[in-house]
Scaffold this active site. Sequence first.
Site, PDB file in Angstrom:
ATOM      1  N   LYS A  35     -20.715  28.483  -6.132  1.00 35.09           N
ATOM      2  CA  LYS A  35     -20.636  29.888  -5.711  1.00 35.09           C
ATOM      3  C   LYS A  35     -19.480  30.071  -4.725  1.00 35.09           C
ATOM      4  O   LYS A  35     -18.945  29.080  -4.204  1.00 35.09           O
ATOM      5  CB  LYS A  35     -21.962  30.302  -5.075  1.00 35.09           C
ATOM      6  N   TYR A 244      -1.845  35.649  23.638  1.00 33.43           N
ATOM      7  CA  TYR A 244      -2.499  36.887  24.080  1.00 33.43           C
ATOM      8  C   TYR A 244      -3.302  36.642  25.350  1.00 33.43           C
ATOM      9  O   TYR A 244      -4.044  35.659  25.453  1.00 33.43           O
ATOM     10  CB  TYR A 244      -3.446  37.415  22.995  1.00 33.43           C
TER      11      TYR A 244
HETATM   12  C1  LIG Z   1     -25.902  27.250  -1.966  1.00 33.34           C
HETATM   13  C2  LIG Z   1     -27.121  26.770  -2.648  1.00 33.34           C
HETATM   14  C3  LIG Z   1     -27.248  25.434  -3.078  1.00 33.34           C
HETATM   15  C4  LIG Z   1     -26.244  24.372  -2.696  1.00 33.34           C
HETATM   16  O1  LIG Z   1     -26.473  24.056  -1.348  1.00 33.34           O
HETATM   17  P1  LIG Z   1     -25.633  22.939  -0.559  1.00 33.34           P
HETATM   18  O2  LIG Z   1     -26.316  22.850   0.744  1.00 33.34           O
HETATM   19  O3  LIG Z   1     -24.250  23.474  -0.452  1.00 33.34           O
HETATM   20  O4  LIG Z   1     -25.699  21.697  -1.353  1.00 33.34           O
HETATM   21  C5  LIG Z   1     -28.357  25.085  -3.822  1.00 33.34           C
HETATM   22  N1  LIG Z   1     -29.330  25.989  -4.111  1.00 33.34           N
HETATM   23  C6  LIG Z   1     -29.257  27.277  -3.687  1.00 33.34           C
HETATM   24  C7  LIG Z   1     -30.366  28.212  -4.011  1.00 33.34           C
HETATM   25  C8  LIG Z   1     -28.168  27.701  -2.924  1.00 33.34           C
HETATM   26  O5  LIG Z   1     -28.117  28.968  -2.502  1.00 33.34           O
END
Ligand SMILES: *Cc1c(COP(=O)(O)O)cnc(C)c1O
Length: 347
Positions: A35, A244
């Site tokens: 994702k 800054y």
């Molecule tokens: C993002 C996600 C994962 C992967 O998690 P990691 O901690 O990055 O391995 C797996 N299952 C769900 C439902 C997620 O949202």
Amino acid sequence: MGTGQLFIDLEAVAANWRALDRLSAAGCETAAVVKADAYGLGVVPVVTRLAAEGARAFFVASAAEGIEVRRALGPEPRIYLLYGHMAGDTETIARGDLVPMLVSVDQLLRHLESMPARPFGLQLDTGMSRLGLTEAEWAATREIALEAGPALVMSHLASADDPENPANADQLRRFREMTDGIEVPRSLAATGGTLLGEAFHFDMCRPGVGLFGGLPFRDAEPVVRLELPVVACFDVPAGARVGYDGTWTAPAPTRIATVAGGYADGLFRALQPGLEVMAGPVACPVRGRVSMDLLTVDIGHLDADPPHVTAIDDRRGVDAVAAGAGTIGYEILTALGRRYDRRYRGG
Ligand SMILES: *Cc1c(COP(=O)(O)O)cnc(C)c1O
């Protein structure tokens, strides 16, 4: 050049996937969670490499991400949607042959009404209170849901990066209570859960961050190196205010390198004070505030002006950088801007 370069080692991504696959129980499939543009590293090159390595199941958040993965990989791999079946997505789900992991009773009804013959999975809430059917909802709908033949039932652990946390065993117990005896493949573990041991593996592990070199997968091979070009170098006298608000004043004469890279590219202001970059093997402190696209780096101790510095590398990985801002490697990775020129190795 002009912009920073983000070097992404796809060989290391593949090696991390293989290593997590070896850790998982016999008969447990290892999927890949990609994702948010594969945690900011570029979903198409990442899934192409992982598919070549043998990955056959991918998780994305949205239907649009699913279409991108389908285009890259063709018809064979299974692509699961973590947002499930959202209103307006029916046509995209069908077109991409995506498997929505339904997150609510509303979604279950929507799916069974609009595409009763198409595959789906179910998410159960075992204690995170984010997505998935609650125990009561599951009790009320499981008969209809199971009759429709889900492809996968899954839940997500809230504290898997902390092996000592009793919430892990509690969520495992609830997941088993809700699903023992059903004849549907099950999945509970992301990266953290994969490392918790075989009791958490069921039929599929779904690591994300571990593939990209992030904690909690301590043995991961580093995947990213961020190289930032030096725009200008100049001497400053004692008493000069840098950046800054002049939050840093030179206590003695020194030399400053102004580097292309700032908070618009994922180097958060909150990384200061304490941010360092590397000029070759030599650590150099960043002085003063992080600007939108610039950092001011103290190079008074170097023999020569460096052409570039690295903000993330093998020695100072995403989690080490994250610690300086009180955040996690996930956030640093996904914030690394698209303005960087991405260079892939091992595609
Ligand atoms: C993002 C996600 C994962 C992967 O998690 P990691 O901690 O990055 O391995 C797996 N299952 C769900 C439902 C997620 O949202």
